[in-house]
Design a protein around this motif. Structure first.
Motif, PDB file in Angstrom:
ATOM      1  N   ALA A 133      11.562  13.043   6.270  1.00 52.44           N
ATOM      2  CA  ALA A 133      10.870  13.261   7.596  1.00 52.44           C
ATOM      3  C   ALA A 133      10.452  11.710   8.125  1.00 52.44           C
ATOM      4  N   ALA A 134      10.211  10.744   7.326  1.00 52.49           N
ATOM      5  CA  ALA A 134       9.907   9.522   7.602  1.00 52.49           C
ATOM      6  C   ALA A 134       8.918   9.386   8.661  1.00 52.49           C
ATOM      7  N   HIS A 135       7.737  10.040   8.813  1.00 49.63           N
ATOM      8  CA  HIS A 135       6.961  10.160   9.865  1.00 49.63           C
ATOM      9  C   HIS A 135       5.934   8.699   9.889  1.00 49.63           C
ATOM     10  N   LEU A 136       5.754   8.283   8.698  1.00 52.03           N
ATOM     11  CA  LEU A 136       4.751   7.095   8.439  1.00 52.03           C
ATOM     12  C   LEU A 136       5.040   5.916   9.779  1.00 52.03           C
ATOM     13  N   PRO A 137       6.056   5.254   9.624  1.00 50.12           N
ATOM     14  CA  PRO A 137       6.193   4.252  10.627  1.00 50.12           C
ATOM     15  C   PRO A 137       5.504   4.355  12.187  1.00 50.12           C
ATOM     16  N   LEU A 146      16.250   7.335   9.302  1.00 56.45           N
ATOM     17  CA  LEU A 146      16.767   6.321  10.249  1.00 56.45           C
ATOM     18  C   LEU A 146      16.615   7.094  11.795  1.00 56.45           C
ATOM     19  N   TYR A 147      16.954   8.280  11.912  1.00 52.55           N
ATOM     20  CA  TYR A 147      16.922   8.983  12.961  1.00 52.55           C
ATOM     21  C   TYR A 147      15.469   9.195  13.475  1.00 52.55           C
ATOM     22  N   SER A 148      14.725   9.491  12.384  1.00 54.02           N
ATOM     23  CA  SER A 148      13.284   9.868  12.561  1.00 54.02           C
ATOM     24  C   SER A 148      12.493   8.782  13.012  1.00 54.02           C
ATOM     25  N   ILE A 149      12.793   7.232  12.619  1.00 52.59           N
ATOM     26  CA  ILE A 149      12.057   6.156  12.868  1.00 52.59           C
ATOM     27  C   ILE A 149      12.507   5.573  14.057  1.00 52.59           C
ATOM     28  N   VAL A 150      14.043   5.759  14.285  1.00 51.57           N
ATOM     29  CA  VAL A 150      14.249   4.980  15.598  1.00 51.57           C
ATOM     30  C   VAL A 150      14.188   5.788  16.886  1.00 51.57           C
ATOM     31  N   GLN A 151      13.957   7.250  16.653  1.00 50.50           N
ATOM     32  CA  GLN A 151      13.665   7.896  17.891  1.00 50.50           C
ATOM     33  C   GLN A 151      12.298   8.136  18.279  1.00 50.50           C
ATOM     34  N   MET A 152      11.580   7.060  18.611  1.00 56.98           N
ATOM     35  CA  MET A 152      10.094   7.080  18.829  1.00 56.98           C
ATOM     36  C   MET A 152      10.123   7.272  20.333  1.00 56.98           C
ATOM     37  N   PRO A 153       8.997   8.101  20.952  1.00 55.78           N
ATOM     38  CA  PRO A 153       9.075   8.267  22.292  1.00 55.78           C
ATOM     39  C   PRO A 153       8.358   6.952  22.946  1.00 55.78           C
ATOM     40  N   THR A 154       8.679   6.876  24.228  1.00 58.61           N
ATOM     41  CA  THR A 154       8.559   5.779  25.310  1.00 58.61           C
ATOM     42  C   THR A 154       6.887   5.631  25.050  1.00 58.61           C
ATOM     43  N   GLY A 155       6.655   4.103  24.946  1.00 57.40           N
ATOM     44  CA  GLY A 155       5.340   3.741  24.789  1.00 57.40           C
ATOM     45  C   GLY A 155       4.741   3.662  23.445  1.00 57.40           C
ATOM     46  N   ILE A 175       7.341  -2.469  11.981  1.00 57.53           N
ATOM     47  CA  ILE A 175       8.647  -2.421  11.673  1.00 57.53           C
ATOM     48  C   ILE A 175       8.970  -1.396  10.649  1.00 57.53           C
ATOM     49  N   GLY A 176      10.038  -0.289  10.935  1.00 59.68           N
ATOM     50  CA  GLY A 176      10.478   0.687  10.069  1.00 59.68           C
ATOM     51  C   GLY A 176      11.421   0.446   9.167  1.00 59.68           C
ATOM     52  N   VAL A 177      11.181   0.861   7.943  1.00 62.58           N
ATOM     53  CA  VAL A 177      12.355   0.732   6.950  1.00 62.58           C
ATOM     54  C   VAL A 177      12.818   2.156   6.666  1.00 62.58           C
ATOM     55  N   PRO A 178      14.067   2.774   7.119  1.00 55.88           N
ATOM     56  CA  PRO A 178      14.459   3.812   6.555  1.00 55.88           C
ATOM     57  C   PRO A 178      14.998   3.714   5.226  1.00 55.88           C
ATOM     58  N   THR A 183       0.669  -1.287  -0.044  1.00 55.89           N
ATOM     59  CA  THR A 183      -0.145  -0.051  -0.136  1.00 55.89           C
ATOM     60  C   THR A 183       1.032   1.304   0.017  1.00 55.89           C
ATOM     61  N   ILE A 184       0.414   2.275  -0.702  1.00 57.87           N
ATOM     62  CA  ILE A 184       1.082   3.487  -0.478  1.00 57.87           C
ATOM     63  C   ILE A 184       0.089   4.590   0.077  1.00 57.87           C
ATOM     64  N   ILE A 185       0.634   4.941   1.051  1.00 63.25           N
ATOM     65  CA  ILE A 185      -0.195   6.010   2.196  1.00 63.25           C
ATOM     66  C   ILE A 185       0.994   6.973   2.521  1.00 63.25           C
ATOM     67  N   SER A 186       0.557   8.097   2.355  1.00 60.38           N
ATOM     68  CA  SER A 186       1.465   9.218   3.136  1.00 60.38           C
ATOM     69  C   SER A 186       1.103   9.639   4.299  1.00 60.38           C
ATOM     70  N   ALA A 187       1.922   9.732   5.230  1.00 62.42           N
ATOM     71  CA  ALA A 187       1.549  10.361   6.461  1.00 62.42           C
ATOM     72  C   ALA A 187       1.234  11.942   6.032  1.00 62.42           C
ATOM     73  N   HIS A 188       1.958  12.657   5.194  1.00 62.23           N
ATOM     74  CA  HIS A 188       1.610  14.123   5.082  1.00 62.23           C
ATOM     75  C   HIS A 188       0.565  14.526   3.872  1.00 62.23           C
ATOM     76  N   ARG A 189       0.863  13.407   2.834  1.00 60.12           N
ATOM     77  CA  ARG A 189      -0.374  13.915   1.813  1.00 60.12           C
ATOM     78  C   ARG A 189      -1.689  13.309   1.885  1.00 60.12           C
ATOM     79  N   THR A 190      -1.711  12.235   2.488  1.00 57.65           N
ATOM     80  CA  THR A 190      -3.016  11.544   2.718  1.00 57.65           C
ATOM     81  C   THR A 190      -3.141  11.034   4.233  1.00 57.65           C
ATOM     82  N   PRO A 191      -3.206  11.981   5.023  1.00 60.44           N
ATOM     83  CA  PRO A 191      -3.381  11.800   6.688  1.00 60.44           C
ATOM     84  C   PRO A 191      -4.718  11.034   6.971  1.00 60.44           C
TER      85      PRO A 191
END
Length: 171
Positions: A68-72, A99-108, A84-87, A35-43
């Motif tokens: 920006a890699a917000h989707l994962p 990589l930094y955007s995906i791996v730096q998720m907040p606790t929880g 599972i995030g793929v940068p 599937t193609i779904i954009s966190a920014h273009r198709t929220p």
């Protein structure tokens, strides 16, 4: 049979990277969707996708994104399923930004993250998650690993026989 793994990406330009997750699912005969779904273009579509994925029988989501890699992370915040995030490698920063955007998720809100561009490992991890409750799939994973071992041993034997210079010439 309905898909067990959902492979989602923010843009069709991510397909060349994410195709490796498709390939490994095919190798293991696992049903999947792409599937193609954009966190920014198709929220709104992303919101709906993430909130209902588990009700459709999906067990694991592989989400690839570049820049920006917000989707994962956004998908992970909206679903009870493992994500599972793929940068995806980017033009300017070669995927470090992703990589930094995906791996730096907040606790929880965890997102398992693989190496930049390594959708194959994301597919393998998704399969291993499914294998925790599918004995037949566990056996396939073990066989896959055994084949990796054999391949490595064959390469070592060839290296010993040829020496490193000749081996490199044949690569």
């Amino acid at each position: 049979m309905s898909p067990l793994i959902s492979i989602v990406m923010g843009s069709d330009s991510d397909l060349s990277t994410m195709g490796e997750a498709v390939t490994i699912c095919d190798e293991f005969s696992i049903n999947y969707e792409v599937t193609i779904i954009s966190a920014h273009r198709t929220p709104e579509e992303m919101l709906n996708y993430a909130q209902v994925a588990h009700t459709r029988g999906i067990k694991v989501i592989i989400a690839g994104a570049g820049g920006a890699a917000h989707l994962p992370g956004m998908v992970a915040s909206l679903t009870p399923l493992p994500v599972i995030g793929v940068p995806v490698p980017s033009k300017h920063l070669q995927g470090l930004d992703s990589l930094y955007s995906i791996v730096q998720m907040p606790t929880g809100i965890p997102v398992a993250t693989v190496a930049i561009g390594n959708a194959r490992n994301a597919g393998l991890l998704a399969i291993q998650i499914l294998a925790t409750y599918q004995y037949e799939l566990q056996e396939k994973v073990q066989s896959y690993r055994q084949n990796l071992r054999i391949s490595t041993m064959e390469k070592q034997a060839k290296l010993e026989k040829l020496g490193y210079r000749e081996y490199l010439k044949q690569m």
